[in-house]
Design a protein around this motif. Structure first.
Motif, mmCIF file in Angstrom:
data_model
loop_
_atom_site.group_PDB
_atom_site.id
_atom_site.type_symbol
_atom_site.label_atom_id
_atom_site.label_comp_id
_atom_site.label_asym_id
_atom_site.label_seq_id
_atom_site.Cartn_x
_atom_site.Cartn_y
_atom_site.Cartn_z
ATOM 1 N N SER A 171 0.921 -1.203 -0.059
ATOM 2 C CA SER A 171 -0.012 0.059 -0.145
ATOM 3 C C SER A 171 0.831 1.185 0.075
ATOM 4 C CB SER A 171 -0.952 0.014 1.418
ATOM 5 O OG SER A 171 -1.780 -1.153 1.300
ATOM 6 N N PHE A 228 0.545 5.615 0.082
ATOM 7 C CA PHE A 228 -0.479 6.807 0.626
ATOM 8 C C PHE A 228 0.314 8.134 0.245
ATOM 9 C CE2 PHE A 228 -3.152 4.045 3.009
ATOM 10 C CZ PHE A 228 -2.284 2.920 3.098
ATOM 11 N N LEU A 270 -5.092 13.079 3.785
ATOM 12 C CA LEU A 270 -4.761 11.892 2.900
ATOM 13 C C LEU A 270 -5.357 12.253 1.604
ATOM 14 C CD1 LEU A 270 -3.792 9.067 2.201
ATOM 15 C CD2 LEU A 270 -6.219 8.156 2.718
ATOM 16 N N TYR A 278 -4.689 6.792 -2.046
ATOM 17 C CA TYR A 278 -3.780 5.713 -1.844
ATOM 18 C C TYR A 278 -4.022 4.497 -2.704
ATOM 19 C CZ TYR A 278 -7.365 2.815 0.932
ATOM 20 O OH TYR A 278 -8.476 2.020 1.240
ATOM 21 N N ASN A 306 -3.520 0.304 -3.599
ATOM 22 C CA ASN A 306 -3.086 -0.976 -3.069
ATOM 23 C C ASN A 306 -2.978 -1.738 -4.280
ATOM 24 O OD1 ASN A 306 -3.208 -2.466 -0.539
ATOM 25 N ND2 ASN A 306 -4.574 -3.946 -1.499
ATOM 26 N N ASP A 358 -8.611 4.943 -3.170
ATOM 27 C CA ASP A 358 -9.655 5.883 -2.710
ATOM 28 C C ASP A 358 -8.942 7.258 -2.935
ATOM 29 O OD1 ASP A 358 -10.734 6.744 0.497
ATOM 30 O OD2 ASP A 358 -10.855 7.851 -1.399
ATOM 31 N N SER A 380 2.898 0.940 3.555
ATOM 32 C CA SER A 380 2.804 -0.084 4.416
ATOM 33 C C SER A 380 2.403 -1.537 3.935
ATOM 34 C CB SER A 380 1.576 0.257 5.392
ATOM 35 O OG SER A 380 0.198 -0.034 4.692
ATOM 36 N N PRO A 381 2.696 -2.691 4.584
ATOM 37 C CA PRO A 381 2.365 -3.746 3.906
ATOM 38 C C PRO A 381 0.853 -4.121 4.450
ATOM 39 C CG PRO A 381 3.354 -4.103 6.248
ATOM 40 C CD PRO A 381 3.231 -2.619 5.827
ATOM 41 N N GLN A 382 0.217 -5.271 3.868
ATOM 42 C CA GLN A 382 -1.267 -5.130 3.945
ATOM 43 C C GLN A 382 -1.800 -5.173 5.351
ATOM 44 O OE1 GLN A 382 -3.151 -5.261 1.718
ATOM 45 N NE2 GLN A 382 -3.122 -6.875 0.085
ATOM 46 N N GLU A 383 -1.058 -5.765 6.441
ATOM 47 C CA GLU A 383 -1.366 -5.618 7.625
ATOM 48 C C GLU A 383 -1.955 -4.466 8.295
ATOM 49 O OE1 GLU A 383 0.938 -9.149 6.437
ATOM 50 O OE2 GLU A 383 1.704 -6.905 6.641
ATOM 51 N N LEU A 384 -2.743 -4.373 9.292
ATOM 52 C CA LEU A 384 -2.968 -3.026 9.989
ATOM 53 C C LEU A 384 -1.652 -2.158 10.543
ATOM 54 C CD1 LEU A 384 -5.961 -4.009 12.336
ATOM 55 C CD2 LEU A 384 -6.030 -2.369 10.153
ATOM 56 N N GLU A 385 -0.705 -2.775 11.019
ATOM 57 C CA GLU A 385 0.223 -2.056 11.355
ATOM 58 C C GLU A 385 1.284 -1.802 10.212
ATOM 59 O OE1 GLU A 385 1.259 -5.563 14.154
ATOM 60 O OE2 GLU A 385 3.027 -3.984 14.134
ATOM 61 N N GLY A 386 2.335 -0.863 10.742
ATOM 62 C CA GLY A 386 3.444 -0.680 9.881
ATOM 63 C C GLY A 386 3.543 0.270 8.763
ATOM 64 N N TYR A 387 2.955 1.366 9.174
ATOM 65 C CA TYR A 387 2.966 2.715 7.975
ATOM 66 C C TYR A 387 4.433 3.299 8.373
ATOM 67 C CZ TYR A 387 -1.609 4.047 6.402
ATOM 68 O OH TYR A 387 -2.662 4.217 5.539
#
Lengths: 113, 117
Positions: A31, A33, A45, A48, A50, A56, A95-102
């Motif tokens: 992802s 952004f 924002l 972004y 994916n 979006d 970021s990767p797909q997961e919720l964390e890691g921006y």
């Protein structure tokens, strides 16, 4: 890992000129952004992606702004024609797909005179 | 509707004391992530700490801890033993959804922290 790389760091341009901001995300991040930061509006924002597909773009201010991601390792944000009110710091993050890691890049400080 | 609210535009703390920066959020999604970022005067955005909505324990990272109160929808950042280098703008942010679309990060307006010697 070099992190998210943005160029240029600073850009000063005259009103009406085309401006292109560049971003190289972290390898393996799916992802990407684009954010804009101003004193008045804070961090907004813009768009972004994916897997290189725009998901979006509702934050893109107007048709003068466009963004592309031709491959997984490169994205551009273009403003044509630029206006003084576009002056801001533009951040790219990935970021990767997961919720964390921006992870954010260092930003491009754009000044339109 | 404001999704992330930081009610303290500015805060002062004495060096070596602890400080709490407030953040409340609004979401109907059961799956979300909460983040805190630090932005020093140099401008870069530095990730500090992350809390997932399903995490049972409060997140901690060194001197940073996140006081997560799910029922109250608050995610306050606690900095222990403040240092002069902690002076910066601090942003709370939320990312909704466990879908495969990636999920966008929404930021609060920020709190400017000043640490006094």
């Amino acid at each position: 890992d070099a992190g998210v790389i943005q160029s240029p760091r600073h850009e000063v341009t005259e009103m009406g000129q085309e401006v292109t901001l560049r971003c190289k995300p972290i390898s393996g991040h799916n992802s990407l952004f684009w954010y804009r930061q101003t004193m008045m509006r804070g961090l907004e924002l813009l768009i972004y992606f994916n897997n290189n597909v725009p998901i979006d773009d509702s934050g893109m201010p107007e048709d003068r702004f466009s963004a592309k991601m031709p491959n997984a390792s490169f994205s551009t944000l273009k403003i044509q024609p630029s206006e003084p009110r576009d002056s801001a710091v533009y951040f790219c993050a990935s970021s990767p797909q997961e919720l964390e890691g921006y992870t954010f890049g260092s930003g491009t400080r754009l000044t339109v005179v | 509707a404001q999704k992330i609210t930081q009610t303290q535009p500015g805060m002062f703390v004495q060096e070596k004391e602890a400080v709490t920066l407030d953040c409340t959020y609004d979401t109907s999604d059961p799956s979300y992530g909460l983040f805190w970022y630090k932005q020093p005067s140099s401008g870069e955005m530095i990730f500090l700490i992350y809390q997932g909505s399903y995490d049972q324990q409060n997140a901690t990272e060194g001197r940073y801890s996140l006081n997560f109160q799910k029922a109250r929808k608050s995610a306050n950042l606690v900095i222990s033993a403040s240092q002069l280098g902690d002076s910066a703008m601090y942003f709370c942010a939320m990312r909704e959804g466990r879908d495969n679309q990636g999920g966008k990060l929404i930021f609060g307006q920020g709190t400017e922290l000043s640490v006094k010697p």
